[in-house]
Motif scaffolding. Structure first.
Motif, mmCIF file in Angstrom:
data_model
loop_
_atom_site.group_PDB
_atom_site.id
_atom_site.type_symbol
_atom_site.label_atom_id
_atom_site.label_comp_id
_atom_site.label_asym_id
_atom_site.label_seq_id
_atom_site.Cartn_x
_atom_site.Cartn_y
_atom_site.Cartn_z
ATOM 1 N N TYR A 265 57.534 1.837 50.486
ATOM 2 C CA TYR A 265 57.826 0.432 50.212
ATOM 3 C C TYR A 265 59.126 0.063 50.916
ATOM 4 N N ILE A 268 62.829 -5.607 50.954
ATOM 5 C CA ILE A 268 62.332 -6.975 51.124
ATOM 6 C C ILE A 268 63.106 -7.653 52.249
ATOM 7 N N HIS A 307 54.245 -0.674 52.975
ATOM 8 C CA HIS A 307 54.210 -1.925 52.216
ATOM 9 C C HIS A 307 55.323 -2.843 52.733
ATOM 10 N N GLY A 309 57.199 -6.614 52.600
ATOM 11 C CA GLY A 309 57.446 -7.742 51.717
ATOM 12 C C GLY A 309 58.415 -8.722 52.359
ATOM 13 N N GLN A 311 60.418 -12.445 51.695
ATOM 14 C CA GLN A 311 60.791 -13.563 50.827
ATOM 15 C C GLN A 311 60.825 -14.828 51.676
ATOM 16 N N LEU A 338 50.158 -11.209 56.180
ATOM 17 C CA LEU A 338 50.789 -11.225 54.867
ATOM 18 C C LEU A 338 50.194 -12.350 54.031
ATOM 19 N N ASN A 341 51.887 -13.605 47.212
ATOM 20 C CA ASN A 341 51.643 -13.062 45.876
ATOM 21 C C ASN A 341 52.357 -13.964 44.861
ATOM 22 N N SER A 344 54.903 -12.002 42.387
ATOM 23 C CA SER A 344 56.179 -11.543 42.937
ATOM 24 C C SER A 344 56.922 -12.644 43.684
ATOM 25 N N LEU A 346 56.409 -13.272 46.790
ATOM 26 C CA LEU A 346 56.644 -12.712 48.124
ATOM 27 C C LEU A 346 55.365 -12.771 48.952
ATOM 28 N N GLU A 348 53.152 -10.477 51.189
ATOM 29 C CA GLU A 348 52.998 -9.021 51.163
ATOM 30 C C GLU A 348 51.784 -8.587 51.980
#
Length: 416
Positions: A265, A268, A307, A309, A311, A338, A341, A344, A346, A348
């Protein structure tokens, strides 16, 4: 299937119409880590001198040790099929099975690693310069993927320099490429019509600039010093991560988890479009396979589920966000798109990558599918980018476009 019929299928699949441009076909999910280069460089876009070897490597993640075959085709400057027959640009035979492969060792993800080098015993060499496409077929004669490459001769000297944009509106966001082609040892006929140039930023053919004619001639030189025709968005330095140790967090990796395979992961990411430029050394979108405690990374490096992510405010006008780099040939595919979500807050996505050091970038396409590379990362004239300039020439009565020179420069030495 006969050799001639398979060649016909390649052309029919790609062209549809006799003079349409060929496009690269991206691989399915079970084909990963396509490394395409010359034997002496790590570039993912092979631009080779005539006679230099070519190396293609990739992994098949299905665990079945499938057979793959390769077909090589020659193309014009504009990626329409050339008029040359196979024997005029290739000595030996293509449509051969890739025989050099090994199975993974001590990895959670089972895969087979394939390696093709040209020249080889069957395909003894490529005879002329220009644009080429190599297509990989499986045992059912289905096209798996294809990649472009170029072969050139050093017949003219290509001088390349990178300048800040001459358009005041974009002076802080764009980089302009100036070109000087010195043909003192090569006789051009009607250069304004017969000389064609291609300018490539960071080995990405999708954003390359083509069909730019010489602005003027000065003695034995062809000069390109345009205001906007040869300018690129500066972009920003690539983001990066390294996961050479799958059991511990590395550069850019926030935490890990072991399920069917290791999951990594990443930290972010946020938008950099409205921030001040900061220098962050990268490898211009490239990647390098690395793994600790291994002797042969080609078969001992494992695959991890990466993964990503981001923002970023939810887009509501049909735009899409992708993560890409040379690791997937700058493709815009569902696998690297992407999705927002709601829980979250975000954007992703997750997909498998082999252990290594990777550059990546987030990009946006609008509702019409038009790419906006700097929408999230920003555009800055200070960004360090690599530029390659290829010079093609077709003499009067010639049947194909020769690639007669290549020049290269970095914007690290950008000037006004």
């Amino acid at each position: 299937m006969s050799l001639q019929f398979k060649h016909f299928i390649v052309l029919l699949f790609f062209t549809g119409f006799a003079f349409s441009q060929v496009e690269e076909v991206h691989p399915p999910k079970d084909i990963k880590t396509i490394a395409f280069r010359g034997s002496t460089n790590e570039s993912q876009l092979p631009i080779l001198k005539l006679g230099e070897p070519l190396v293609l490597e990739f992994d098949a993640l299905n665990g079945n040790e499938p057979d793959f075959y390769y077909v090589i085709e020659h193309y014009n400057y504009d990626w329409t099929p050339s008029n040359l027959v196979k024997s005029e640009y290739l000595t030996g035979f293509d449509n051969q099975r890739i025989q050099d492969y090994k199975n993974s060792f001590n990895t959670y993800q089972i895969y087979s690693h394939y390696r093709l080098q040209i020249p080889n015993q069957q395909t003894r060499g490529l005879l002329v310069t220009g644009n080429y496409l190599i297509s990989i077929f499986n045992d059912d004669d289905e096209l798996v993927f294809s990649r472009k490459f170029m072969i050139y001769e050093d017949l003219v000297n290509v001088g390349v320099s990178v300048k800040r944009s001459r358009d005041v509106k974009f002076i802080d966001k764009k980089q302009s490429v100036d070109i000087v082609i010195n043909n003192s040892n090569f006789n051009f006929n009607n250069p304004l019509e017969n000389v064609k140039s291609l300018i490539i930023q960071n080995n990405n053919l999708n954003t390359a600039i083509s069909n730019v004619k010489p602005q003027y001639t000065l003695g034995n030189q062809l000069i390109y010093k345009y205001t906007s025709e040869t300018s690129f968005w500066g972009g920003n330095e690539y983001l990066y991560f390294e996961n050479k140790d799958v059991r511990a967090a590395n550069v850019g990796v926030q935490f890990i988890d072991l399920k069917d395979i290791y999951h990594n992961y990443l930290f972010i990411n946020t938008s950099r479009a409205n921030q001040i430029y900061t220098y962050n050394p990268d490898i211009n979108g490239n990647f390098l396979i690395t793994a600790v405690d291994t002797e042969d990374v080609s078969i001992e490096a494992d695959y991890t589920m990466m993964h990503f992510g981001l923002q970023y405010p939810e887009l509501t006008n049909g735009e899409s966000i992708y993560v890409y780099g040379n690791f997937n040939n700058y493709a815009l595919e569902p696998d690297n798109q992407l999705l927002f979500n709601q829980e979250s807050g975000l954007y992703e996505c997750a997909f498998r990558l082999k252990q290594g050091f990777y550059n990546y970038k987030y990009v946006v396409t609008d509702a019409d599918g038009i790419l906006h590379e700097g929408a999230i990362s920003g555009d800055y004239y200070q960004t360090e980018n690599n530029y390659k300039v290829l010079v093609y020439y077709r003499d009067l009565g010639a049947r194909y476009d020769r690639l007669i020179g290549m020049g290269e420069a970095s914007s690290v030495n950008i000037s006004n």
